[in-house]
Design a protein around this motif. Structure first.
Motif, mmCIF file in Angstrom:
data_model
loop_
_atom_site.group_PDB
_atom_site.id
_atom_site.type_symbol
_atom_site.label_atom_id
_atom_site.label_comp_id
_atom_site.label_asym_id
_atom_site.label_seq_id
_atom_site.Cartn_x
_atom_site.Cartn_y
_atom_site.Cartn_z
ATOM 1 N N PRO A 26 -3.104 -4.256 -11.768
ATOM 2 C CA PRO A 26 -3.201 -3.540 -10.489
ATOM 3 C C PRO A 26 -1.986 -2.643 -10.264
ATOM 4 N N GLU A 27 -2.226 -1.440 -9.732
ATOM 5 C CA GLU A 27 -1.147 -0.483 -9.521
ATOM 6 C C GLU A 27 -0.388 -0.796 -8.230
ATOM 7 N N ASP A 60 9.452 2.453 -8.296
ATOM 8 C CA ASP A 60 10.122 1.583 -9.264
ATOM 9 C C ASP A 60 9.134 0.599 -9.884
ATOM 10 N N ASP A 61 8.239 0.066 -9.055
ATOM 11 C CA ASP A 61 7.231 -0.852 -9.585
ATOM 12 C C ASP A 61 6.296 -0.136 -10.554
ATOM 13 N N THR A 94 8.230 -13.238 -11.249
ATOM 14 C CA THR A 94 8.410 -13.193 -9.801
ATOM 15 C C THR A 94 7.428 -12.214 -9.186
ATOM 16 N N SER A 95 6.831 -12.570 -8.067
ATOM 17 C CA SER A 95 5.814 -11.732 -7.434
ATOM 18 C C SER A 95 6.366 -10.363 -7.054
ATOM 19 N N ARG A 96 5.485 -9.381 -7.060
ATOM 20 C CA ARG A 96 5.879 -8.045 -6.598
ATOM 21 C C ARG A 96 6.219 -8.087 -5.118
ATOM 22 N N GLY A 97 6.961 -7.080 -4.675
ATOM 23 C CA GLY A 97 7.336 -7.012 -3.276
ATOM 24 C C GLY A 97 8.733 -7.542 -3.016
ATOM 25 N N GLN A 109 0.184 -9.469 -12.419
ATOM 26 C CA GLN A 109 -1.073 -9.842 -11.760
ATOM 27 C C GLN A 109 -2.260 -9.628 -12.692
ATOM 28 N N ALA A 110 -2.044 -10.016 -13.931
ATOM 29 C CA ALA A 110 -3.083 -9.834 -14.944
ATOM 30 C C ALA A 110 -3.003 -10.983 -15.942
#
Length: 287
Positions: free
Chosen positions: A2-3, A8-9, A117-120, A187-188
């Motif tokens: 997922p985009e 930066d992400d 580590t989760s995005r955000g 997330q994949a």
């Protein structure tokens, strides 16, 4: 994958696009060559014969039956500190031409060291394992899970959203679930089923029974004093590797003198590292 809107992400995720295509596996040597390499390991770690026999026996059996890629059931090297468990795993990887990824999980209380580590979050990033697959361009890495007996079976109060690290290891060491390993940052699903695992522990009492069922425990006894000269050579090789140097440029050391002076393997390792620095410093002063 997922985009994300964050620039930066997006740049980070773009660097993992190469994982969309299959990565190569490491190939087992011919049986004769494999026996030669295992004999060398036995010569370097004569006190760890049983551990070498366990992993070597499985490789030889697979190769003689026609298998061409590495695989073994996850191994747990058990023994007191200073028995060379980590060095044995590292040398096994070098001898077999495998990429090596040490993960010090002792003292860890949550699974983000393994899952990413989760995005955000400002510190968000993929798992070190997935990063290694990206950087080394191989699907097969020898992953060292160091000190599994010292990682917690519960998440800390500060990481309530993350699973305990021993719980995460259950999925990582199970072939079916590791084929669809979810990295929290990407997330994949990622196929980690071809990774090779060696774990270490000083004792078994604190390791969860479910995790123990996925590991082959093998005792690595304490080396005897007659083995100290071989350990000196191993430490010199490790220092050369850490410094990015060929083994041949390292200074000659008084092996017998250090072997007599050291009261333990840990003390011997400290003496060797100190003596290397002293020898190089004195040689530089003379010039």
């Amino acid at each position: 994958i997922p985009e994300m809107r964050d620039k930066d992400d997006r740049l980070t995720l773009a660097s993992y696009e190469g994982l969309r295509v299959p990565l190569p596996l490491a190939l087992l040597p011919e049986a004769v060559e494999l026996e030669v390499r295992l004999a060398q390991l036995h010569a370097e770690f004569p006190w760890a014969t049983r551990a070498i026999e366990v992993v070597g026996g499985e490789m030889l059996a697979r190769r003689r039956l026609g298998a061409v890629s590495f695989a073994w059931a996850p191994i747990l090297l058990v023994g007191p500190p200073g028995t060379g468990k980590t060095r044995l795993a590292r040398r096994l990887a070098e001898m077999m031409g495998l990429s090596f990824l040490p993960l010090g999980i002792g003292g860890s209380s949550d699974s983000r060291l393994l899952t990413g580590t989760s995005r955000g979050w400002a510190s968000g990033e993929p798992s070190p394992i997935v990063r290694a697959l990206r950087d080394r361009r191989t699907a097969q890495i020898l992953v060292l899970l160091d000190e599994v007996d010292k990682c917690s079976t519960r998440s800390s109060t500060h990481t309530v959203n993350a699973a305990p690290i021993q719980a995460a290891l259950l999925g990582l060491l199970e072939p079916e679930s590791s084929r669809n390993w979810i990295d929290c940052y990407l997330q994949a699903p990622c196929d980690l089923s071809k990774l090779l695992f060696v774990a270490t522990a000083n004792r078994l009492g604190t390791i969860d029974a479910a995790l123990m069922s996925r590991l082959q425990p093998v005792l690595v006894p304490t080396p005897e004093r007659q083995h100290y000269p071989m350990i000196v050579q191993q430490v010199v090789r490790d220092v050369a590797s850490d410094w990015g140097l060929p083994h041949e440029v390292m200074p000659a050391l008084d092996v017998s003198g250090m072997a007599r002076a050291a009261g333990s393997v840990r003390e011997l390792v400290r003496l060797v590292r100190r003596e290397i620095v002293r020898e190089v410093s004195s040689a530089g002063a003379q010039h």
